[in-house]
Design a protein around this motif. Sequence first.
Motif, PDB file in Angstrom:
ATOM      1  N   THR A   3       0.810  -1.216   0.000  1.00 55.01           N
ATOM      2  CA  THR A   3       0.000   0.000   0.000  1.00 55.01           C
ATOM      3  C   THR A   3       0.848   1.273   0.000  1.00 55.01           C
ATOM      4  O   THR A   3       0.375   2.318  -0.437  1.00 55.01           O
ATOM      5  N   GLU A   4       2.085   1.194   0.465  1.00 56.99           N
ATOM      6  CA  GLU A   4       2.957   2.372   0.378  1.00 56.99           C
ATOM      7  C   GLU A   4       3.269   2.708  -1.079  1.00 56.99           C
ATOM      8  O   GLU A   4       3.356   3.888  -1.443  1.00 56.99           O
ATOM      9  N   ASP A  38       0.342   4.574  -2.383  1.00 60.72           N
ATOM     10  CA  ASP A  38       0.361   5.932  -1.837  1.00 60.72           C
ATOM     11  C   ASP A  38       1.395   6.805  -2.543  1.00 60.72           C
ATOM     12  O   ASP A  38       1.122   7.976  -2.850  1.00 60.72           O
ATOM     13  N   ASP A  85       0.649  10.264  -4.578  1.00 58.97           N
ATOM     14  CA  ASP A  85       1.361  11.505  -4.280  1.00 58.97           C
ATOM     15  C   ASP A  85       1.988  12.097  -5.540  1.00 58.97           C
ATOM     16  O   ASP A  85       1.893  13.309  -5.786  1.00 58.97           O
ATOM     17  N   SER A 104      -1.243  16.792  -1.180  1.00 61.93           N
ATOM     18  CA  SER A 104      -2.172  16.029  -0.351  1.00 61.93           C
ATOM     19  C   SER A 104      -2.468  16.785   0.933  1.00 61.93           C
ATOM     20  O   SER A 104      -1.575  17.353   1.562  1.00 61.93           O
ATOM     21  N   LYS A 145       1.250  10.032   5.563  1.00 64.97           N
ATOM     22  CA  LYS A 145       1.127   9.632   4.167  1.00 64.97           C
ATOM     23  C   LYS A 145       0.164  10.535   3.387  1.00 64.97           C
ATOM     24  O   LYS A 145      -0.538  11.366   3.959  1.00 64.97           O
ATOM     25  N   SER A 150      -2.389   9.518   1.491  1.00 60.53           N
ATOM     26  CA  SER A 150      -3.734   8.954   1.382  1.00 60.53           C
ATOM     27  C   SER A 150      -3.975   8.057   2.580  1.00 60.53           C
ATOM     28  O   SER A 150      -3.041   7.738   3.331  1.00 60.53           O
ATOM     29  N   PRO A 175      -0.723   3.704   4.823  1.00 57.35           N
ATOM     30  CA  PRO A 175      -0.022   2.888   3.829  1.00 57.35           C
ATOM     31  C   PRO A 175       1.368   2.488   4.323  1.00 57.35           C
ATOM     32  O   PRO A 175       2.063   3.285   4.965  1.00 57.35           O
ATOM     33  N   ILE A 225      -9.668   3.560  -0.487  1.00 57.43           N
ATOM     34  CA  ILE A 225      -8.621   4.557  -0.672  1.00 57.43           C
ATOM     35  C   ILE A 225      -9.268   5.925  -0.573  1.00 57.43           C
ATOM     36  O   ILE A 225     -10.237   6.217  -1.280  1.00 57.43           O
TER      37      ILE A 225
END
Length: 266
Positions: free
Chosen positions: A46-47, A50, A54, A64, A74, A76, A89, A103
Motif C-alpha cells: 500500500t505504500e 500511496d 502523491d 495532499s 502519508k 492517502s 499505507p 482509498i
Amino acid sequence: MREELKFMGKIVIKTPEQIDGIRKSSKLAAQALDFAEQFVRPGVNTEFIDDKIDEFVRSHGAISATKGYNGYPKSSCISLNDVICHGIPSKTTVLKEGDILNIDVTTILDGYYGDTSRMFTVGEITEEADRLIETTLHCLDLGIEQVKPGNRFGNIGFVINRYAKAKGYSVVYEFCGHGVGVDFHEEPQVDHASRRNSGPEMRPGMIFTIEPMINQGKPKAVIDRNDGWTARTIDKRLSAQFEHTILVTQTGYEVLTDIHNDYPIT
C-alpha cells in the motif's frame, strides 16, 4: 480524520469563486482514485500505491491534505478489510486475492480542498464482501438524495442508518462527514446515524462530505495504540466506505467529486 468530531464555528457559505476552486480540487481527487486503480493488484504494497497517488497529485499542481496533518505521515488513507478508516499505507501491508480496501484522497489545489474515497477489490472477493460494498454505496446514494435547500442534515444519517440496519449491518458513529472546501474539516458535522429532521438546515453554497462507514458486525471502532490512527472494527469483521464532496445548489445538489456522471446535477 480524528478531528471530524471537534468542529467550532459557523457553516461557511461558499462564494462562486470558491465553489469553482473546490470543484476543480474535487475532480482532481477523484481522478487520483481512478489513477490508483491500476495498482490495486495482488502482491502490491500500500505504500507503493500511496507514492503513486502523491506523484499524480503533485504532477497536477496540488498537494495532499493528509500528509503532515496532525502528524499523519502519508498522502492517502488506505484501509483494508477490517480497517474502518485512516489505514496508514506501508511496505508491509501487501494486497492479496480477496481483499477489499478503501482509498481516501484529499487534495489541496490552489488553496481549495476536495475529498473523496471509494472501495476497491483485489481479484475475486466473497459474496459477503460484495454485498457489504453494494449496501455501503447505496447508503451513500440515499444520503446524497437528501441534499437540497431547506432539508436538515440529520435526514442524511436517518436514511443511511435505516437502510443499513434493514440489510443487517451497523453504521459507524465515531467518525462522520464534514464541511470542506476552504479548510480540510469545517462545520457542519454530517452524522451517518441520526434522528429524522435534526441538525442545521441546508442552504445553497454549503459544501460537505457524506462518507458512510458500514460494518458487517458491531459499529464500534478500535484505534491502533501503536500508530494512533488506524481504526479497526472491534470484532475484526469487514467494513466498507464511500465518500463524495457535495454542493448544495439552489434546487438540489451537485456531487463535485463525480467525474463519471453517476449523479445528475439537481
